[in-house]
Design an enzyme around this catalytic site. Structure first.
Site, mmCIF file in Angstrom:
data_model
loop_
_atom_site.group_PDB
_atom_site.id
_atom_site.type_symbol
_atom_site.label_atom_id
_atom_site.label_comp_id
_atom_site.label_asym_id
_atom_site.label_seq_id
_atom_site.Cartn_x
_atom_site.Cartn_y
_atom_site.Cartn_z
ATOM 1 N N PRO A 1 -0.502 -29.617 -29.436
ATOM 2 C CA PRO A 1 -0.160 -28.393 -30.378
ATOM 3 C C PRO A 1 -0.226 -27.349 -29.531
ATOM 4 O O PRO A 1 -1.638 -27.755 -28.380
ATOM 5 C CB PRO A 1 -1.338 -28.314 -31.327
ATOM 6 C CG PRO A 1 -2.071 -29.458 -31.027
ATOM 7 C CD PRO A 1 -1.326 -30.360 -29.899
ATOM 8 N N GLU A 2 0.218 -26.255 -29.567
ATOM 9 C CA GLU A 2 0.847 -25.088 -28.826
ATOM 10 C C GLU A 2 0.292 -23.380 -29.320
ATOM 11 O O GLU A 2 -0.364 -23.773 -30.651
ATOM 12 C CB GLU A 2 2.240 -24.889 -28.410
ATOM 13 C CG GLU A 2 2.292 -26.094 -27.094
ATOM 14 C CD GLU A 2 3.754 -25.932 -27.269
ATOM 15 O OE1 GLU A 2 4.110 -25.139 -26.490
ATOM 16 O OE2 GLU A 2 4.735 -27.782 -27.180
#
Ligand SMILES: [Zn+2]
Length: 297
Positions: free
Chosen positions: A20-21
């Site tokens: 996840p960014e």
């Protein structure tokens, strides 16, 4: 040796597993903040995980109140009323949820009850790359990535001059952006997307990106992150919001994961390559490699 079909399947599964960014972590932060802020922690502990540096000092959180749910890059940071903060990194497969998952719960906190609000937060992490730990407030000694992280791209102060100053490396622009040092929160997806939007070849040395192109890149980074946030992030496989929903941005990707599909600008097939052990997607026509790199003076 694995049969070729198995190998291809394995590679595909790994490829869809991604960290996840910023848009995904920020989506989770926005969902957690309304019900976690101001709550007092009654219990905090490891569950199905070995003791170790990923789950440090959880017992120290007991009795402290959660003052805020903040984010720095891909980390969630919850300052506590005592002298500590709870630091969470989702790793590759981390999910935070108030509903107890059946499997792979690595850590949890329970809260003093409050009417009509969930009383627990569970950290589920199948692959165990995530972290869920308590540290003294502001002490980043056990988290070097966090300690030397660059500016937040969605802060109003972030601009082309800031980014240009950070592109002070001879490594490729792709690898340099992934390091978190010139700007925080970008991973494999949004680096590929921003470079596609700014028409920069991913193998361009970071310090050969011109000032004008850095301005375009700055705008591209902000635009792609905001567009993804509006769709609550990108789910390829593991990422879920706290309510178990998938992020909707995958359908809007221009480069990442579109190997051999036509470029949305020029219809040239998107090319996939591996750069610094990371799969990298770009349009070989729109993102030309400079014949002679622009030297900085
Ligand atoms: Zn193109």
């Amino acid at each position: 040796l694995l049969a070729p079909t198995t190998l291809a399947g394995t590679r595909d599964a790994f490829y869809r597993r991604r960290m996840p960014e910023l848009p995904e972590v920020e989506t989770v932060r926005r969902e957690l903040a309304p019900w976690l802020e101001g709550r007092t922690i009654r219990e905090a502990r490891r569950v199905d995980a070995p003791a170790g540096p990923k789950y440090l000092h959880l017992e120290d959180a007991v009795g402290q109140t959660i003052r805020a749910v903040d984010r720095r890059g891909k980390f969630l940071i919850l300052p506590l009323s005592g002298s500590d903060e709870l630091i969470i990194h989702l790793g590759m497969t981390g999910v935070l949820t108030p509903t107890r998952p059946d499997r792979h719960v690595r850590a949890m906190i329970s809260l003093e009850p409050l009417a009509e609000q969930p009383d627990a937060l569970y950290f589920q992490d199948t692959r165990r790359f995530g972290r869920f730990l308590v540290a003294p407030y502001g002490d980043r000694s056990c988290l070097p990535t966090l300690a030397r992280m660059g500016p937040e791209p969605l802060d109003p102060e972030f601009n082309a001059a800031t980014l240009f100053a950070g592109l002070n490396s001879r490594v490729t622009i792709k690898t340099h952006l992934l390091s978190q040092r010139p700007v925080a929160g970008l991973g494999n997806i949004y680096v590929d997307e921003a470079l596609w939007r700014a028409r920069i070849h991913p193998e361009t040395p970071a310090n050969a990106v011109s000032q004008a192109r850095t301005t375009t890149l700055t705008e591209a980074i902000v635009a792609v992150l905001q567009a993804s946030l509006a769709s609550r992030g990108t789910t390829l496989k593991d990422y879920r919001t706290t309510t178990g929903e998938r992020g909707g941005f995958a359908a809007q990707l221009d480069a990442y994961g579109r190997t051999d599909a036509p470029c949305h600008r020029c219809e040239t097939p998107i090319r996939r390559t591996v750069l610094g052990q990371r799969s990298t997607h770009y349009c070989p026509r729109c993102q030309r490699r400079a014949k002679r790199p622009t030297r900085r003076t």
